[in-house]
Design an enzyme around this catalytic site. Structure first.
Site, short mmCIF file in Angstrom:
data_model
loop_
_atom_site.label_atom_id
_atom_site.label_comp_id
_atom_site.label_asym_id
_atom_site.label_seq_id
_atom_site.Cartn_x
_atom_site.Cartn_y
_atom_site.Cartn_z
N PRO A 173 0.55 -1.07 -0.35
CA PRO A 173 -0.05 -0.11 -0.06
C PRO A 173 0.43 1.30 0.50
CG PRO A 173 -0.09 -0.90 2.34
CD PRO A 173 0.95 -2.32 1.07
N CYS A 174 1.90 1.34 -1.34
CA CYS A 174 2.43 2.84 -0.88
C CYS A 174 1.54 4.03 -1.24
CB CYS A 174 2.96 2.97 -2.37
SG CYS A 174 2.10 2.47 -3.90
N HIS A 175 0.23 3.79 -1.28
CA HIS A 175 -0.89 4.72 -1.50
C HIS A 175 -0.84 6.10 0.31
CE1 HIS A 175 -3.11 1.63 -0.60
NE2 HIS A 175 -4.09 2.52 0.49
#
Length: 268
Positions: A173-175
């Protein structure tokens, strides 16, 4: 009896390479991909619904190898083979249960059940992605947090670059990683608009975070327990239920007698 000094081919790739080397003719470029498909070593992919619409999810025997949006299966196949340098085929079986669950609920903990195929990335890039994997659903961290956590506190810009190369967004989850000033920053899977939508799905309130950031507030303190956190530690509801004392920086929090939270680790 003489024994050959040549090693035995380790796998299908070695077999094809040795055949090419031993042959007087040049094997067609399509031979290696076709052999990999026939022996079951090509990556497979599925098309799944996600919070950002349809996505394609690819996996090798080593783990999930790519998540990407594309206008068609053919476009995804071209993108995969261009970026990963190996063939891919549509899967006949269902995708792993953990992948199906995560696409329906990004906050669930099924990521712990997944393995990822990050071949082609540097050791630093893999470290960045594995640290991003630790950020709980409903929370965010700045790029500088990842840089410090992996032992490269000066490499904040490089962290952003590594996250931009994440081959498996949504699942890693780089968001959930934002700028130090509280603004959302870029997102490789569709820009800041998609990033905001994903955070809202996970019950992060970007508007509240940006409002705090506009006032220069980086941390919130719990007056009763005397610790300070990143604003989303424990979920955005903690902003109004527990952590109410605003701090602009670490020095200010320490001077007021607050210690860093052991969960979100806002300081070294």
């Amino acid at each position: 009896m003489k024994t050959s000094s040549r090693r035995a081919p380790a796998n299908a790739i070695d077999i094809v390479r040795e055949l090419r080397a031993a042959s007087s003719f040049r094997a067609p470029a399509s031979l290696l991909p076709e052999v990999l498909r026939r022996v079951g070593l090509a990556d497979l992919y599925w098309k799944l619904e996600s919070p950002v619409g349809p996505v394609y999810v690819a996996a090798s025997r080593a783990g999930i190898s790519m998540v990407s949006r594309a206008r068609s299966a053919e476009e995804f196949e071209r993108k995969f083979e261009s970026q990963r340098g190996r063939p891919i085929s549509p899967a006949a079986s269902r995708p792993p249960a953990a992948v199906r669950t995560l696409m329906k609920n990004l906050k669930c903990r099924d990521r712990e059940k997944l393995q990822f195929d990050l071949r082609g990335l540097s050791e630093f890039e893999r470290a960045v992605l594995m640290k991003a994997l630790e950020i709980p659903g409903g929370e965010i961290r700045p790029y500088s947090w990842i840089a410090r956590e992996i032992g490269h506190p000066e490499a904040v810009r490089a962290v952003g670059t590594a996250l931009g190369k994440n081959p498996v967004p949504l699942l890693i989850p780089c968001h959930r990683v934002v700028r130090a000033d509280g603004t959302l920053g870029k997102y490789s899977m569709g820009g800041s608009r998609i990033k905001r939508a994903l955070l809202e799905v996970e019950e992060v309130d970007p508007a509240t975070i940006e409002k705090l950031a506009s006032r220069g507030i980086r941390y919130l303190g719990n007056e009763e327990r005397r610790y300070y956190c990143y604003p989303t530690c424990g979920g955005t509801r903690s902003l109004v239920l527990s952590n109410k004392i605003p701090f602009h920086n670490e020095k200010e929090a320490l001077a007021a007698g607050y210690r860093p939270c052991k969960a979100c680790r806002p300081a070294a």
